[in-house]
Scaffold this active site. Structure first.
Site, PDB file in Angstrom:
ATOM      1  N   GLU A  25       0.833  -1.203   0.000  1.00  0.00           N
ATOM      2  CA  GLU A  25       0.000   0.000   0.000  1.00  0.00           C
ATOM      3  C   GLU A  25       0.871   1.258   0.000  1.00  0.00           C
ATOM      4  O   GLU A  25       0.497   2.279  -0.556  1.00  0.00           O
ATOM      5  CB  GLU A  25      -0.917   0.033   1.231  1.00  0.00           C
ATOM      6  CG  GLU A  25      -1.734   1.316   1.241  1.00  0.00           C
ATOM      7  CD  GLU A  25      -2.736   1.432   2.359  1.00  0.00           C
ATOM      8  OE1 GLU A  25      -2.573   0.764   3.387  1.00  0.00           O
ATOM      9  OE2 GLU A  25      -3.694   2.207   2.204  1.00  0.00           O
ATOM     10  N   GLU A  26       2.035   1.168   0.612  1.00  0.00           N
ATOM     11  CA  GLU A  26       2.862   2.370   0.778  1.00  0.00           C
ATOM     12  C   GLU A  26       3.820   2.619  -0.385  1.00  0.00           C
ATOM     13  O   GLU A  26       4.618   3.545  -0.322  1.00  0.00           O
ATOM     14  CB  GLU A  26       3.633   2.286   2.100  1.00  0.00           C
ATOM     15  CG  GLU A  26       2.754   2.110   3.330  1.00  0.00           C
ATOM     16  CD  GLU A  26       1.653   3.174   3.472  1.00  0.00           C
ATOM     17  OE1 GLU A  26       1.810   4.288   2.952  1.00  0.00           O
ATOM     18  OE2 GLU A  26       0.613   2.853   4.086  1.00  0.00           O
TER      19      GLU A  26
ATOM     20  N   LEU B  37       0.473  -1.442   7.652  1.00  0.00           N
ATOM     21  CA  LEU B  37      -0.138  -0.936   8.887  1.00  0.00           C
ATOM     22  C   LEU B  37      -1.555  -0.447   8.603  1.00  0.00           C
ATOM     23  O   LEU B  37      -1.807   0.746   8.413  1.00  0.00           O
ATOM     24  CB  LEU B  37       0.700   0.191   9.512  1.00  0.00           C
ATOM     25  CG  LEU B  37       0.399   0.372  11.004  1.00  0.00           C
ATOM     26  CD1 LEU B  37       0.964  -0.775  11.827  1.00  0.00           C
ATOM     27  CD2 LEU B  37       0.941   1.693  11.517  1.00  0.00           C
TER      28      LEU B  37
ATOM     29  N   GLU C 150      -6.238  -5.853   0.739  1.00  0.00           N
ATOM     30  CA  GLU C 150      -7.254  -5.766   1.802  1.00  0.00           C
ATOM     31  C   GLU C 150      -8.413  -6.722   1.470  1.00  0.00           C
ATOM     32  O   GLU C 150      -8.665  -7.683   2.197  1.00  0.00           O
ATOM     33  CB  GLU C 150      -7.749  -4.316   1.971  1.00  0.00           C
ATOM     34  CG  GLU C 150      -6.650  -3.401   2.527  1.00  0.00           C
ATOM     35  CD  GLU C 150      -7.054  -1.932   2.693  1.00  0.00           C
ATOM     36  OE1 GLU C 150      -6.619  -1.313   3.671  1.00  0.00           O
ATOM     37  OE2 GLU C 150      -7.773  -1.386   1.824  1.00  0.00           O
TER      38      GLU C 150
HETATM   39  O1  F6P Z   1      -7.750   2.309   4.723  1.00  0.00           O
HETATM   40  C1  F6P Z   1      -8.317   1.233   5.316  1.00  0.00           C
HETATM   41  C2  F6P Z   1      -9.058   1.565   6.586  1.00  0.00           C
HETATM   42  O2  F6P Z   1      -8.242   2.163   7.547  1.00  0.00           O
HETATM   43  C3  F6P Z   1      -9.670   0.284   7.111  1.00  0.00           C
HETATM   44  O3  F6P Z   1      -8.783  -0.458   7.867  1.00  0.00           O
HETATM   45  C4  F6P Z   1     -10.844   0.787   7.909  1.00  0.00           C
HETATM   46  O4  F6P Z   1     -11.855  -0.177   7.968  1.00  0.00           O
HETATM   47  C5  F6P Z   1     -11.265   2.002   7.131  1.00  0.00           C
HETATM   48  O5  F6P Z   1     -10.159   2.424   6.353  1.00  0.00           O
HETATM   49  C6  F6P Z   1     -11.699   3.139   8.049  1.00  0.00           C
HETATM   50  O6  F6P Z   1     -12.381   4.035   7.287  1.00  0.00           O
HETATM   51  P1  F6P Z   1     -13.042   5.394   7.876  1.00  0.00           P
HETATM   52  O7  F6P Z   1     -11.972   6.421   7.756  1.00  0.00           O
HETATM   53  O8  F6P Z   1     -14.191   5.651   6.974  1.00  0.00           O
HETATM   54  O9  F6P Z   1     -13.453   5.141   9.284  1.00  0.00           O
END
Ligand code: F6P
Length: 337
Positions: free
Chosen positions: A94-95, A118, A283
């Site tokens: 992802e990074e 992470l 994911e």
């Molecule tokens: O980017 C992924 C993530 O951090 C997930 O792990 C998590 O379910 C979601 O985004 C959280 O999204 P939001 O910012 O809408 O709460």
């Protein structure tokens, strides 16, 4: 005699032994590399501000998310563990904007690894759950440096998937395609020990997880499903629902593996063009494999996540509805109405 329990390494060696002489030990080595990265991350996450790992950097990833200090550290730990031992042929994270080729001269293995080093990193600074998610694919036989195309394969082709949850305790949850097993990190001896064998998601649930502040952007099927949940016993679903939102997918899926539930990050008006919010390769696919292997279901609302056709972009996004089988099927039925 005092017993230590089954360590993750001995569990994997045992699984590989069952394959007879087909197993070379390389896959065991690869999982060991991932485990080392996760232990390194667990150590720093656990120390938090004492290790100086909280806060943000000045950089953004390819998705435009501001990178946290710990995002970059976790990414480096994964890369370091994977690129030096000859078990892996290519890395997508992802990074990283692009897929990463291994340095010249380093031995190449037979596997590709994609990961979110992470997940839920905005939870870092508030001392809440974060995690790592990974997916393992077979590398093409004939290429020194696999490209994004080689990573772009449907989730059904994953040969293993897992996550490591950094919560009150650190847990590695893993599937190699024959069930799901959970291992808790014993910090005294630095080993993941099998504590949750053969994890199964209850088919029925009355718990859902969704970021309800996005309600006005949702499509009609999700809007209707959540409205019906909120109506409780008086509504068409005929039961009282509970809601949770950890804001880290690893935390949500772990809760669902432990006691059932559904997790939704649907497509909505803001992310429609991108195809959703969460990423397919590191994911959606690995979590879908874990959930299905534990007896649950994982859908976009319209198709099985594991069958979504990849489009060549390692950061492709996907709508996500996953968890307890009967509840996911109910939500899919709202989409078919
Ligand atoms: O980017 C992924 C993530 O951090 C997930 O792990 C998590 O379910 C979601 O985004 C959280 O999204 P939001 O910012 O809408 O709460």
């Amino acid at each position: 005699m005092q017993e230590m329990g089954t360590t993750l390494s001995s569990f994997i060696i045992d699984e590989q032994r069952k394959l007879g002489n087909k197993a070379s030990g390389e896959f065991t080595g690869l999982l060991n590399d991932i485990t080392i990265a996760c232990k390194g991350i667990a150590n720093l996450v656990n120390k938090g501000d004492l290790a100086g790992v909280l806060g943000v950097t000045e950089s953004e990833n390819s998705m435009g998310d501001v990178q946290k200090k710990m995002d970059l550290i976790a990414n480096d730990l994964f890369i370091d563990a994977l690129q030096n031992n000859g078990h892996c042929a290519g890395i997508a994270s992802e990074e990283l904007d692009e897929v990463l080729s291994l340095p010249e001269g380093k031995p190449r293995g037979h596997y590709l690894v994609t990961f979110d080093p992470l997940d839920g990193s905005s939870n870092m600074d508030i001392n809440m759950d974060v995690g790592a998610i990974f997916s393992i694919l077979k590398a093409p036989e004939d290429k020194e440096n696999p490209t994004a195309e080689d990573f772009s394969r449907p989730g059904t082709e994953q040969i293993a998937a897992g996550y490591c949850l950094y919560g009150p305790s650190s847990m590695m949850v893993l599937t190699t395609g024959s069930g799901v097993n959970g291992f808790t990190l014993c910090t005294s001896i630095g080993e993941f020990i099998l504590t949750h064998p053969n994890m199964k998601i209850p088919e029925e649930t009355s718990e859902y997880a969704i970021n309800a502040s996005n309600q006005r952007f949702w499509e009609e099927p999700i809007r209707q499903y959540v409205a019906d949940c909120v109506e409780g016993e008086e509504g068409p679903l005929g039961k009282r629902y509970n809601m949770r939102w950890v804001a880290a997918m690893v935390g949500e899926i772990h809760r669902i593996l432990c006691r059932g539930g559904v997790f939704l990050y649907p497509i909505d008006d803001r992310n429609r063009e991108a195809g959703g919010k969460l990423r397919l390769l590191y994911e959606g696919n690995p979590m879908a494999m874990i959930v299905e292997q534990a007896g649950g279901a994982a859908s976009t609302g319209y198709e099985r996540i594991l069958e979504v056709a990849p489009n060549g972009d390692p950061h492709q996004r996907v709508p996500v509805i996953m968890g307890s089988k009967n509840e996911v099927e109910k939500i899919v039925a709202y989409h078919n109405k």
